[in-house]
Design an enzyme around this catalytic site. Structure first.
Site, mmCIF file in Angstrom:
data_model
loop_
_atom_site.group_PDB
_atom_site.id
_atom_site.type_symbol
_atom_site.label_atom_id
_atom_site.label_comp_id
_atom_site.label_asym_id
_atom_site.label_seq_id
_atom_site.Cartn_x
_atom_site.Cartn_y
_atom_site.Cartn_z
ATOM 1 N N GLU A 186 -1.093 -9.464 -1.108
ATOM 2 C CA GLU A 186 -2.500 -9.792 -0.871
ATOM 3 C C GLU A 186 -3.305 -9.770 -2.160
ATOM 4 O OE1 GLU A 186 -3.507 -8.282 3.576
ATOM 5 O OE2 GLU A 186 -2.668 -6.762 2.251
ATOM 6 N N GLY A 216 0.070 -5.179 0.557
ATOM 7 C CA GLY A 216 -1.127 -5.197 -0.277
ATOM 8 C C GLY A 216 -0.899 -5.774 -1.648
ATOM 9 N N GLU A 266 3.837 -5.909 7.211
ATOM 10 C CA GLU A 266 3.061 -4.861 7.884
ATOM 11 C C GLU A 266 3.411 -4.678 9.356
ATOM 12 O OE1 GLU A 266 0.411 -5.860 4.338
ATOM 13 O OE2 GLU A 266 1.860 -6.875 5.623
ATOM 14 N N ALA A 318 0.844 -1.191 0.000
ATOM 15 C CA ALA A 318 0.000 0.000 0.000
ATOM 16 C C ALA A 318 0.880 1.241 0.000
ATOM 17 C CB ALA A 318 -0.907 0.000 1.226
#
Length: 265
Positions: free
Chosen positions: A119, A116, A139, A73
């Site tokens: 993911e 992300g 993270e 992200a």
């Protein structure tokens, strides 16, 4: 609206449609294709267009450049996230949409797939990695956790123990380690990655489209149920396929030693 008609409005994605396959490239190489709010909005636009575009039968997701598929992200936006941002879970909801998408999705992971980005790859049906690919969920280094489905999908794909190891330590897997763990199904050279992904997508497109769609649905549904319930769903899906024109066409084409002509009915 067709996919081709939507591509001019995309700020962060490039889309190429050839032979029924849409290659969707995250195009933010200056930030290693970090996934911000605009990437998420553009990806939703693409999914909505592909869903109703009969000219597209499969989707390949990849990243621009040679360094990253998607390096997580956008940390610049993360600084402003709040309790309400977490509860809204926009990225998790988007990846749920990718996972349940009606048409086959393939992640062609060309470099770093972190946070992300990892993911997003895990929400696709199949993952192919280049030899330069690296996978990780770092993270906890930022005192947050993989909140876009990472804790759940990683555990289901490679096992609980390995998932806890990766998430708590933040360490990365090489392409070969990801293959051994079952996170990816194939490793290719950087030069061959997209062609191999296209070949895989083309192989799937030669199968009965209704069977492919229902097989995806049954497998995904079964993962959230006990085996007996999953087999009931399997039985019902098979019974439905037995009533279709494509089932009859598949059998007749096989016996006549010719290529089937699918109608999706």
């Amino acid at each position: 609206m067709t996919l081709t008609a939507t591509t001019h409005s995309l700020e962060t994605l490039q889309v190429d449609v050839t032979d029924g396959i849409a290659v969707v490239t995250i195009n933010r190489p200056e930030v290693r294709n970090a996934i911000n709010a605009q990437v998420q909005a553009d990806l939703r636009t693409v999914l909505d267009a592909v869903r109703t575009d009969d000219a597209v039968g499969a989707v390949i997701l990849t990243g621009s450049g040679e360094k990253a598929f998607a390096a997580g992200a956008d940390i610049g936006q993360l600084r402003n996230y709040s309790l309400h941002t977490g509860l809204a879970s926009t990225m998790q909801r988007l990846y749920d949409e990718v996972e349940s998408f009606e048409k086959p999705t393939i992640a062609a992971v060309n470099g770093y797939a972190l946070g992300g980005g990892c993911e997003l790859a895990m929400s696709c049906d199949i993952r192919i990695a280049s030899t330069a690919a690296r996978f990780g969920l770092p993270e906890t280094t930022l005192s947050v956790l993989p909140g876009a489905g990472g804790t759940q999908r990683m555990a289901r794909l490679i096992g609980v123990g390995r998932a806890i190891d990766l998430i708590l330590t933040g360490r990365m897997l090489t392409a070969d380690e990801a293959l051994a763990a079952g996170l990816v199904t194939q490793v290719a050279t950087a030069d061959d990655l997209l062609s191999d992904a296209r070949e895989l997508a083309a192989t799937i497109l030669r199968k009965g489209p209704l069977a492919v769609r229902l097989a995806k649905l049954v497998i995904r549904s079964g993962m959230d149920a006990d085996q007996r319930t999953g087999q009931v769903v399997e039985r019902l899906a098979q019974a439905l396929l037995y009533t279709t024109d494509d089932k009859r066409e598949g059998a007749e084409a096989f016996l006549a030693k010719r290529t089937p002509e699918w109608t999706g009915r």
